[in-house]
Every structure is written in C-alpha cells, then in structure tokens.
Design an enzyme around this catalytic site. Structure first.
Site, PDB file in Angstrom:
ATOM      1  N   GLU A 181       1.141  -1.222  -0.185  1.00  0.00           N
ATOM      2  CA  GLU A 181       0.646  -0.167   0.408  1.00  0.00           C
ATOM      3  C   GLU A 181       0.620   1.389  -0.175  1.00  0.00           C
ATOM      4  O   GLU A 181       0.980   2.037   0.156  1.00  0.00           O
ATOM      5  CB  GLU A 181      -0.767  -0.248   1.262  1.00  0.00           C
ATOM      6  CG  GLU A 181      -2.005  -1.355   1.499  1.00  0.00           C
ATOM      7  CD  GLU A 181      -2.893  -1.583   2.554  1.00  0.00           C
ATOM      8  OE1 GLU A 181      -3.517  -2.156   2.385  1.00  0.00           O
ATOM      9  OE2 GLU A 181      -2.627  -0.694   3.826  1.00  0.00           O
ATOM     10  N   GLU A 280      -7.443  -9.723  -2.547  1.00  0.00           N
ATOM     11  CA  GLU A 280      -7.795  -9.902  -1.076  1.00  0.00           C
ATOM     12  C   GLU A 280     -10.010  -9.287  -1.817  1.00  0.00           C
ATOM     13  O   GLU A 280      -9.809  -8.075  -2.084  1.00  0.00           O
ATOM     14  CB  GLU A 280      -7.821  -9.200  -0.330  1.00  0.00           C
ATOM     15  CG  GLU A 280      -5.435  -9.209  -0.106  1.00  0.00           C
ATOM     16  CD  GLU A 280      -5.690  -7.913   0.971  1.00  0.00           C
ATOM     17  OE1 GLU A 280      -5.652  -7.062   1.047  1.00  0.00           O
ATOM     18  OE2 GLU A 280      -3.692  -7.772   0.572  1.00  0.00           O
TER      19      GLU A 280
END
Length: 413
Positions: A181, A280
């Site tokens: 991220e 995810e």
C-alpha cells in the site's frame, strides 16, 4: 429523507441485478478462449477417451488465517478449515503471518513458527503460497521500535529483514508483496527517500534471485486511485525496481461494485504487460454497511443471493481478462473472515449461496471433464482449460499438464 434513501438503495439493487443478468455476463464469457489450449490424445481408432481435469492453472485461492496454524484454533476446527480449503482452492496467501509486525513486534526476536507451519502445509498439498507482505510502510502498521531507529539504523534493519526473508524462504513463496500500500503512506520512503524501494527489492533478490516481487494496493479496481497507482508503477519501473507483477485488492467496494470501473482498471493496468493478481477479494466489501455497521444488519435470503450473483459477475470479469492470473479471497469462513458476510461458509460451516456460485464457475462451467471417441486415425483433439489432467484410454491412465505457456500438449497411448 428516509424514503429517498430507500429509493436509492432499491435503484442500486435493481441496476446491479440488471448488470448481473444482462448481456455483460454473456459478453465476458466469450472472452475466455484465452484460458484454453489444445489437448491431443493419440490412441487406437474408435477408442473412448476420458479427459478429467484435476486442477486449474489459474489461481482460485484464499487467504490463510493465522489461528489455523498458531494453535489458537482447536484441532477439530483447524482440520475442518483445511479440508474446506483444499476442496475449494488451488492457491493461498498469508493473511497476517508474514507481516513484519506479526513476526517481529519487538526488537531482537523474530517469530517464524506460523509462517513455517503454513509453508509446510501448503507445500505438502501442492498449494502455491503468496507472501503478504515483507514490508508495510503505512505509518500505523510500522512497529513502534522501528520508528525509534535513526536513519542509519533503519536502513540496516530493513536490509536485515529483507535478507532474512529472502534467505530463509528461498524458492518457497510463489511471490511476495514487497511493500504494501505504498500509494497511501510509506514511512520508509519518507525517512530514507524513494530509492529505498529499489534497495528493498535488491536485498531480497540478493538472497533469493528467483523471488517474484509484486506491488499491492487498494481502491484501484474501484477506479478511485487508478491514475495514482499507474503513475506509481511508472515511477518504480523508471527507477529500475524489478517488479514481477501487479497486485490489486478487491474489497474496497461497498454494497455493490461497478463492473465498468473494474474492467477499465484491469485494462489500464494490463498496459504494463505484467501479470495481475486480485489479491484480496470480498463481497460485500469494506465500504458496505455490513462492514461499516458490523452486527447491525441480518443477512436475508435476498441479500445472500445478491452476494452470490455479484461474486459470480466479479469473477467472470476477472477470469475473462487475459492479464489476470488469479483471484484470492480474503477469507472464506465467517469465523475467520474480517467481513463475515462475504464468506462461502457461515459460522457453523453451512454453505452460503456464494459457495454454490463460486463452485459452479470454478468446478463446472470452467472445468473440463469429457468423454470423447477417437476418430478413425485414433486422434482426439479438444480445447481444454489450462491445468492438470488425467487422461484414460484403453484401460491405461496418464497424467498431463497443459499450461498457457505451452498452448498445447499431446498424450500418446
């Protein structure tokens, strides 16, 4: 105001259902020819040939919860979890076990046990495992002891972490998320400069030259941060960071998702000519009322059916895209899933409608199981999904693997 809110929800539901049941699903189905190669069998003329798929090359996977392998879950539940995993998935990702904060919450002591146990189990069962993640530079996930280090100490500590993972697990993880991220926050780059990402990669590769290093980020498939992610990837490639693939999280949507934004994001990312993995996935997602207002809503039968329809449409779009090499759910059992409503099984292991939708795609519609008669020359030639097979003819049986890289394979009896 309440009436307006209800009408908005009804309109959203109606539009979502129309997408699921409209021509979009059909048009996506026509795009899966690239998921098949040609399998040729040479046998006696007129012989019956059975072609039975054993597994997909495409990754249909899920995250593995820590508590299955760290002793927190009972042996009975852990066994049930593992059984359900193997029945449904061909690939996996560490949910939390590999994260630096989990492995080394305090300075000077590294906990390897859970990661080692996961790898032992996945390797025994021929399940490729993603390593999520080596670093996570979002500030709140950086261990307090790490933030107290000087710049010199920090860089040396990062090097030790990268080399430790690379050397200890050399050749064992299918790929890694290098630094999670980064487009949101990156403590390490803030402290040491943008060049630290290249150093991280090189340290890992110095110990494990075959390691495949991926990016991983969220709000990309919603379209919200797609442009920022594209720019980030361009900058890293220009810097020389050896990226092996692009990871995109699939749970930042809400009570529904936008199929047009999903398709567009995949198209844009595919321009880098790197493999894409949906790392995810949950439906409903992180912005849904089910997650934002936990415990306040009961899942009705209509809700459950909508979840299943949405999962099916999401998977159709991703499986239909040539650049995508896999989809991994971020949890599949309600007792080990951060968004329980998105599970394939409820807390008592009862299957949800999403399980049926998932299995109908993976093990029926996208599965090859044929009985074909050889022609006068003793030849059978059929298109089949890439994966592993057992072929039977004339009382004999032979295994064969047909990969996308191969394109075709021949079995001779």
């Amino acid at each position: 105001m309440i009436v307006k809110h209800i009408l908005t929800l009804l309109l959203t539901f109606s539009l979502a259902c129309s997408v699921v049941n409209s021509g979009l699903a059909g048009s996506v189905d026509k795009k899966i020819a690239h998921r098949k190669g040609v399998l040729t069998i040479e046998t006696e003329p007129g012989e019956w040939v059975d072609i039975q798929q054993q597994s997909h090359e495409f990754w249909f996977g899920a995250a593995i919860a820590n508590k299955v392998f760290d002793g927190e879950m009972s042996q009975k539940e852990a066994a049930k979890y593992k059984q359900a995993f193997l029945a449904n998935f061909n690939s996996a990702v560490t949910e939390n076990a590999l994260k630096w904060g989990n492995m080394q919450p305090t300075k000077g002591k590294v906990e390897y046990g859970t990661v080692d146990a996961m790898l032992e189990w996945t390797e025994t069962n021929d399940i490729p495992l993603r390593g999520h993640n080596i670093f996570w530079g979002v500030h709140k996930f950086v261990q307090p002891w790490v933030t107290k280090l000087s710049k010199k100490e920090l860089e040396k500590t990062l090097e030790l972490r990268a080399r430790d993972v690379g050397s200890r697990y050399k050749g064992r993880f299918a790929h890694y998320d290098l630094n999670n991220e980064m487009i949101h926050k990156n403590y390490y780059a803030d402290k040491l400069g943008e060049g630290i990402t290249l150093k991280m990669a090189n340290w890992v590769l110095a110990e494990d030259p075959g390691a495949k290093l991926y990016l991983n980020d969220y709000d990309i498939l919603t379209g919200r941060l797609l442009d920022k992610y594209v720019k980030h990837i361009e900058e890293l490639l220009e810097m020389g960071v050896p990226l092996a693939g692009i990871g995109v999280q699939g749970h930042l949507h809400g009570d529904s998702f936008d199929p047009v934004e999903l398709q567009n994001a995949l198209d844009e990312l595919a321009k880098f000519n790197l493999p894409i993995v949906i790392t995810e996935f949950n439906f409903p997602g992180q912005r849904s009322k089910w997650h934002k207002e936990k415990g306040k809503h009961k899942v009705t039968e209509a809700d459950a059916q909508f979840f299943a329809q949405s999962l099916e449409e999401y998977y159709r779009i991703c499986f239909g895209h040539p650049a995508v090499e896999g989809i991994l759910m971020w949890g599949f059992w309600a007792n080990a899933n951060w968004i329980p409503e998105s599970s394939l099984y409820d807390r008592k292991w009862n299957p949800t409608p999403s399980l049926e939708a998932y299995r109908n795609l993976v093990f029926k519609e996208w599965w090859t199981d044929l009985r074909v008669k050889a022609d006068a020359s003793g030849i059978v030639k059929v298109p089949v999904f890439y994966g592993d097979y057992v072929v039977q003819a004339g009382g004999k049986s032979m295994p064969v693997t047909l990969s996308k890289e191969m394109g075709q394979a021949t079995v001779k009896f």
